[in-house]
Motif scaffolding. Sequence first.
Motif, PDB file in Angstrom:
ATOM      1  N   THR A 131       0.813  -1.221   0.000  1.00 38.50           N
ATOM      2  CA  THR A 131       0.000   0.000   0.000  1.00 38.50           C
ATOM      3  C   THR A 131       0.842   1.264   0.000  1.00 38.50           C
ATOM      4  O   THR A 131       0.389   2.316  -0.467  1.00 38.50           O
ATOM      5  CB  THR A 131      -0.937   0.030   1.212  1.00 38.50           C
ATOM      6  OG1 THR A 131      -0.149  -0.068   2.419  1.00 38.50           O
ATOM      7  CG2 THR A 131      -1.909  -1.141   1.160  1.00 38.50           C
ATOM      8  N   ALA A 132       2.070   1.181   0.519  1.00 43.27           N
ATOM      9  CA  ALA A 132       2.916   2.373   0.590  1.00 43.27           C
ATOM     10  C   ALA A 132       4.373   1.964   0.730  1.00 43.27           C
ATOM     11  O   ALA A 132       4.691   0.863   1.195  1.00 43.27           O
ATOM     12  CB  ALA A 132       2.509   3.254   1.780  1.00 43.27           C
ATOM     13  N   ALA A 133       5.248   2.855   0.295  1.00 42.69           N
ATOM     14  CA  ALA A 133       6.694   2.647   0.447  1.00 42.69           C
ATOM     15  C   ALA A 133       7.328   3.988   0.792  1.00 42.69           C
ATOM     16  O   ALA A 133       7.111   4.988   0.093  1.00 42.69           O
ATOM     17  CB  ALA A 133       7.292   2.085  -0.836  1.00 42.69           C
ATOM     18  N   ARG A 135      18.419   4.993   5.810  1.00 42.52           N
ATOM     19  CA  ARG A 135      18.732   4.894   4.379  1.00 42.52           C
ATOM     20  C   ARG A 135      18.216   3.575   3.792  1.00 42.52           C
ATOM     21  O   ARG A 135      18.884   2.919   3.008  1.00 42.52           O
ATOM     22  CB  ARG A 135      20.229   5.061   4.121  1.00 42.52           C
ATOM     23  CG  ARG A 135      20.796   6.392   4.612  1.00 42.52           C
ATOM     24  CD  ARG A 135      22.217   6.598   4.169  1.00 42.52           C
ATOM     25  NE  ARG A 135      23.107   5.541   4.634  1.00 42.52           N
ATOM     26  CZ  ARG A 135      24.389   5.440   4.293  1.00 42.52           C
ATOM     27  NH1 ARG A 135      24.931   6.328   3.467  1.00 42.52           N
ATOM     28  NH2 ARG A 135      25.140   4.451   4.749  1.00 42.52           N
ATOM     29  N   THR A 136      17.025   3.228   4.213  1.00 40.77           N
ATOM     30  CA  THR A 136      16.377   2.014   3.718  1.00 40.77           C
ATOM     31  C   THR A 136      14.944   2.343   3.286  1.00 40.77           C
ATOM     32  O   THR A 136      14.413   3.417   3.607  1.00 40.77           O
ATOM     33  CB  THR A 136      16.323   0.923   4.796  1.00 40.77           C
ATOM     34  OG1 THR A 136      15.623   1.437   5.948  1.00 40.77           O
ATOM     35  CG2 THR A 136      17.717   0.486   5.208  1.00 40.77           C
ATOM     36  N   TRP A 137      14.339   1.402   2.593  1.00 42.68           N
ATOM     37  CA  TRP A 137      12.932   1.528   2.209  1.00 42.68           C
ATOM     38  C   TRP A 137      12.071   0.743   3.193  1.00 42.68           C
ATOM     39  O   TRP A 137      12.350  -0.414   3.494  1.00 42.68           O
ATOM     40  CB  TRP A 137      12.714   1.004   0.793  1.00 42.68           C
ATOM     41  CG  TRP A 137      13.119   1.998  -0.255  1.00 42.68           C
ATOM     42  CD1 TRP A 137      14.311   2.057  -0.901  1.00 42.68           C
ATOM     43  CD2 TRP A 137      12.324   3.073  -0.737  1.00 42.68           C
ATOM     44  NE1 TRP A 137      14.318   3.122  -1.780  1.00 42.68           N
ATOM     45  CE2 TRP A 137      13.112   3.764  -1.698  1.00 42.68           C
ATOM     46  CE3 TRP A 137      11.031   3.530  -0.472  1.00 42.68           C
ATOM     47  CZ2 TRP A 137      12.638   4.882  -2.383  1.00 42.68           C
ATOM     48  CZ3 TRP A 137      10.558   4.644  -1.148  1.00 42.68           C
ATOM     49  CH2 TRP A 137      11.348   5.306  -2.091  1.00 42.68           C
ATOM     50  N   ARG A 138      11.040   1.402   3.703  1.00 45.32           N
ATOM     51  CA  ARG A 138      10.079   0.770   4.592  1.00 45.32           C
ATOM     52  C   ARG A 138       8.791   0.556   3.790  1.00 45.32           C
ATOM     53  O   ARG A 138       8.155   1.516   3.355  1.00 45.32           O
ATOM     54  CB  ARG A 138       9.832   1.618   5.838  1.00 45.32           C
ATOM     55  CG  ARG A 138      11.092   1.744   6.701  1.00 45.32           C
ATOM     56  CD  ARG A 138      10.857   2.633   7.928  1.00 45.32           C
ATOM     57  NE  ARG A 138       9.817   2.110   8.807  1.00 45.32           N
ATOM     58  CZ  ARG A 138      10.007   1.145   9.695  1.00 45.32           C
ATOM     59  NH1 ARG A 138      11.217   0.581   9.818  1.00 45.32           N
ATOM     60  NH2 ARG A 138       9.026   0.737  10.462  1.00 45.32           N
ATOM     61  N   ILE A 139       8.442  -0.701   3.594  1.00 48.14           N
ATOM     62  CA  ILE A 139       7.336  -1.071   2.716  1.00 48.14           C
ATOM     63  C   ILE A 139       6.173  -1.559   3.566  1.00 48.14           C
ATOM     64  O   ILE A 139       6.305  -2.494   4.354  1.00 48.14           O
ATOM     65  CB  ILE A 139       7.784  -2.180   1.737  1.00 48.14           C
ATOM     66  CG1 ILE A 139       8.981  -1.689   0.926  1.00 48.14           C
ATOM     67  CG2 ILE A 139       6.636  -2.592   0.821  1.00 48.14           C
ATOM     68  CD1 ILE A 139       9.696  -2.796   0.188  1.00 48.14           C
ATOM     69  N   ARG A 140       5.037  -0.893   3.397  1.00 45.58           N
ATOM     70  CA  ARG A 140       3.863  -1.230   4.197  1.00 45.58           C
ATOM     71  C   ARG A 140       2.942  -2.156   3.401  1.00 45.58           C
ATOM     72  O   ARG A 140       2.582  -1.873   2.260  1.00 45.58           O
ATOM     73  CB  ARG A 140       3.093   0.030   4.595  1.00 45.58           C
ATOM     74  CG  ARG A 140       1.939  -0.231   5.575  1.00 45.58           C
ATOM     75  CD  ARG A 140       1.196   1.033   5.956  1.00 45.58           C
ATOM     76  NE  ARG A 140       2.106   2.043   6.454  1.00 45.58           N
ATOM     77  CZ  ARG A 140       2.211   3.266   5.939  1.00 45.58           C
ATOM     78  NH1 ARG A 140       1.495   3.595   4.891  1.00 45.58           N
ATOM     79  NH2 ARG A 140       3.044   4.136   6.456  1.00 45.58           N
TER      80      ARG A 140
END
Length: 478
Positions: free
Chosen positions: A104-106, A113-118
């Motif tokens: 649903t979101a990134a 410095r990372t991607w948090r993916i919901r």
Amino acid sequence: MRHPSVAVIGTGFGGLAAAIELKRSGINDLVIFERGPDVGGVWRENTYPGAACDVPSPYYSFSFEPNRNWPRRFSRQPAILDYLRDVATKYDLHRHIRFRTEVTAAHYDDATRTWRIRTGDGVVEVDALVSAVGQLSRPAWPDIPGREAFRGAAFHSARWDHDVELAGKRVAVIGTGASAVQFVPEIQPEVAHLTLFQRSPAYLVPRSDTEFGHRAFRRVRAAQLIERAVWWGFSEAVTLSFLYSEVLSRALTAYSRRHMERQVPDPDLFKKVWPQYPIGCKRMLFSGDYLPALTRSNVDLVDTGIKSIHPGGVTDAAGAFHEVDVIIYGTGFTASDFLAPLNVTGIGGRDLREQWSRNGAHAYLGISVPHFPNLYLMYGPNTNVGAGSIVFMLEQQAEHLTQAIRHSARAGNPIAVRPEVAESFDAEIQRRLADSVWTKCTSWYRDATGRISTNWPGTSLEYRRRTTFRPSDYEPIA
């Protein structure tokens, strides 16, 4: 980051291409999100009667994974889906895939410095993110007054309702694009009456389909390679005719006209189905049975447009009411609404959707966006080739992003394309597109502002050359 973690969204041709290339390069810390129950993307979702690819199967497949068991030159949906399933199994991708998991979101986290993916199951944190949601994943619904008031069965061709019995029914089909050209001949013989609402006609050329002799492919390994090379050369020639050659374009127009005139002897009907825009402005379609279906006694073609939809039928723009039992929408996809419905934010909380809403969707090589470190797109803006196989383009994108992720890992920093590089690239692309045939009509190639955000203004060979990864195009993000 010596061993980067990567997330891929989607398991169509794009997602599988990216995942396979990443694994082949030694990147195994990989998670793949798929909202559906199986791999396949559009080839899992589109199950309408007659669903098939209009690119020959030997070319519409991975170069590193030829399939010597294609049943036909233009294979149908079940065979293509089986191919993708087999590829996913062979390259051991299922252990990485989380099915029935929608992203649903990134959000790019400046601190880590990372991607948090919901997702619906929680949040996953990775070093790099690859979006392979595609351009043809969300059906487009027409804005017609009264559409919700219709009391009969109604569905989009991309979400075909197989529980609806069409035999003996009065059916309205809205749209005459690539999907309708395939399913109309399939349903015409069984319906009581079919009313086809056409906004604009398409150029059609013969579909030289044939059953394949598998023994030839097995005994002579070069046979399928030759078939692939021939169709690649033909596609490049068609692209050149669309972009640069009036002589080739006129020849292709004449070829299409001869084919369509032979299939539609009625001059009044031919006048309705013959396009009034230059060939190539909209997608050219391959068919040998669509036009003959329109000549049958139980088919009416309405080209006046639609005024409104009512509980019992459709009123056209001329005021005539058409009573129908079922409405099928063959109205295509929201191709220019990239990444929707994902909410993606980059450095400092930059909202990608908001950024694109101001200036139109654009990305360097259709892959990278400034201020969104370690985010890579498959089938992003301006990567749809005028003629040919998108799979060829996807392979080049997969190689580029894999090299970028490996470079980022070696450097120990996230990287993002330099703003000046992306701006220069976009200015060049839009300058070339401004004089292209795609500006001569309205089509799904253009967004609401008129910007051509889907198509690549060159050949696939040029794209292959330009997607060679150059570290100087990217900057480290501290």
